[in-house]
Scaffold this active site. Structure first.
Site, short mmCIF file in Angstrom:
data_model
loop_
_atom_site.label_atom_id
_atom_site.label_comp_id
_atom_site.label_asym_id
_atom_site.label_seq_id
_atom_site.Cartn_x
_atom_site.Cartn_y
_atom_site.Cartn_z
N ASP A 18 -17.16 7.71 8.87
CA ASP A 18 -16.08 6.42 8.81
C ASP A 18 -14.34 7.56 8.12
O ASP A 18 -14.34 9.26 7.91
CB ASP A 18 -15.97 6.22 7.14
CG ASP A 18 -14.66 4.40 6.84
OD1 ASP A 18 -15.58 3.49 7.23
OD2 ASP A 18 -13.81 5.30 6.47
N ARG A 42 0.58 -1.05 -0.60
CA ARG A 42 0.05 -0.04 -0.17
C ARG A 42 1.42 1.63 -0.32
O ARG A 42 0.49 2.06 -0.20
CB ARG A 42 -1.33 -0.29 0.93
CG ARG A 42 -1.85 -0.92 0.94
CD ARG A 42 -3.52 -0.86 0.73
NE ARG A 42 -4.06 -2.01 0.60
CZ ARG A 42 -5.02 -2.11 1.12
NH1 ARG A 42 -4.86 -1.11 1.93
NH2 ARG A 42 -6.22 -3.40 1.55
#
Length: 295
Positions: A167, A57
Site C-alpha cells: 500500500d 484533509r
C-alpha cells in the site's frame, strides 16, 4: 529488503471530512497545483468534486506545519519530499473489510486454490494484494488457504508460498503486518475461520502466527518500479483503480498481466473493468475475475 519506496495506492473517500472552523480557503489555483502533484506522485485523479475533501484533509497539514494559507503549503510540498509524501497519505483513505466481495473468495477457494495446489508441487507460489489497506484482504486470502480447521493443510506446510501485501500509506502497511483487528472488524469473518486463525487479544483479535507468517507487508507506489523479480500466480487489486484515469489504468493493468504467470488470476473491484492491452490478454471467468491464458 529493497530500500526504496514500495507504495500501492489506497482509495480516496467519497464523503469529505468536516472542515475546521477558521481554516484558510483553498483557491482554484492551489487545488489545481495539489491535483497535479497527486497525479504526478501517485497517478490519483482529483476531480473538482474532491475540492472539499482536499480542503478538509490538508487543513490539518497546514496546522501541523504552522502555515497560514494554502499558497504557503503548495510551495512547501513542491520543494519538500517528506511533506509531499505526507500529503499523498493524507489524501488517501483505506477502507476495506474481511471477505469483501465474497464471490471472489468463493471462486478463489473453488477454482484458484486447486490450481495453486498443483503448482505448489512444481515450484513457488506468489500472491499479491495490491492496495492492501490495513490487511483484511490479504488475511482473508491467508485464511482461505489455511482452511476452516486449526490443522494447516499438508500441501501448504510443504509449499514455498508467500503473500505480498502493499500500500502507499506506511501506517496501514504497519497494520497489515501486525494483523490486529477490533472485535467489530472481525464480525464479518465466518465463525470457523475466526476460531481457527484469530486469537483474542485484550478485546481485539490478532491473526494467528500461521497466517501472519505467510504475509509480507511493504510500502509500494504502484506507478514506481516494482521490486518483484518473479511471476505472480494471483493478484488482487480491488477498488483501487477507480481513482485513476483510463491511461493510468491501462498502464497498470498491462503491468499486472506481464507479472502474472500463465494461467494466473486477477481479481479487480466490482465497479472496475479491464481496458487497453490487458483486456485482450485476459479471459473473464466470473464477475471481475480474469485469467491469463495458459501457455
Amino acid at each position: 529488503m529493497h530500500a526504496f519506496h514500495h507504495h500501492a495506492v489506497a482509495a480516496l473517500r467519497i464523503n469529505a471530512d468536516p472542515i475546521a472552523a477558521g481554516s484558510p480557503p483553498l483557491g482554484d489555483a492551489e487545488f489545481r497545483a495539489i491535483a497535479a502533484i497527486m497525479q504526478d506522485e501517485a497517478r490519483i485523479h482529483l476531480s473538482d468534486a474532491k475540492t472539499t475533501l482536499v480542503h478538509s484533509r490538508l487543513s490539518r497539514r497546514l496546522r501541523e506545519q504552522g502555515l497560514g494559507n494554502f499558497q504557503e503549503y503548495v510551495r512547501l510540498v513542491q520543494k519538500d519530499r517528506e511533506e509531499r509524501a505526507a500529503m499523498v497519505v493524507a489524501l488517501t483513505t483505506n477502507h476495506t473489510h474481511f471477505f469483501r466481495e465474497a464471490h471472489h473468495f468463493d471462486h478463489f477457494r473453488a477454482t484458484t486454490m486447486p490450481w495453486l495446489q498443483q503448482r505448489a508441487r512444481r515450484g513457488a507460489i506468489r500472491i499479491w494484494s495490491a492496495g492492501c489497506s490495513s490487511g483484511e484482504e490479504v488475511h482473508t486470502i491467508a485464511m482461505c488457504l489455511l482452511g476452516e480447521s486449526r490443522q494447516v493443510p499438508a500441501w501448504l506446510r510443504q509449499a514455498d508460498l508467500k503473500l505480498l501485501a502493499t500500500d502507499i500509506a506506511p501506517h496501514v502497511v504497519e497494520s497489515a503486518s501486525r494483523g490486529l483487528y477490533s472485535a467489530a472488524t472481525v464480525e464479518a469473518v465466518p465463525a470457523r475461520y475466526r476460531e481457527a486463525w484469530m486469537r483474542s487479544s485484550g478485546g481485539d483479535y490478532q491473526m494467528a502466527a500461521e497466517a501472519r507468517s505467510l504475509v509480507t507487508a511493504k510500502v509500494l507506489n504502484l506507478f514506481e518500479p516494482w521490486p518483484m523479480r518473479q511471476s505472480y500466480d494471483v493478484i488482487f487489486c480491488r477498488n483501487v483503480m477507480i481513482y485513476f484515469d483510463d491511461q493510468a489504468n491501462a498502464e497498470l493493468q498491462a503491468r499486472f498481466v506481464e507479472l502474472l504467470a500463465p494461467g494466473g488470476f486477477l481479481y479487480i473491484g466490482h465497479s472496475e473493468r479491464l481496458i487497453g492491452p490487458a483486456a485482450t490478454r485476459m479471459t473473464p471467468c466470473g464477475h471481475t475475475i480474469y485469467r491469463k491464458e495458459p501457455r
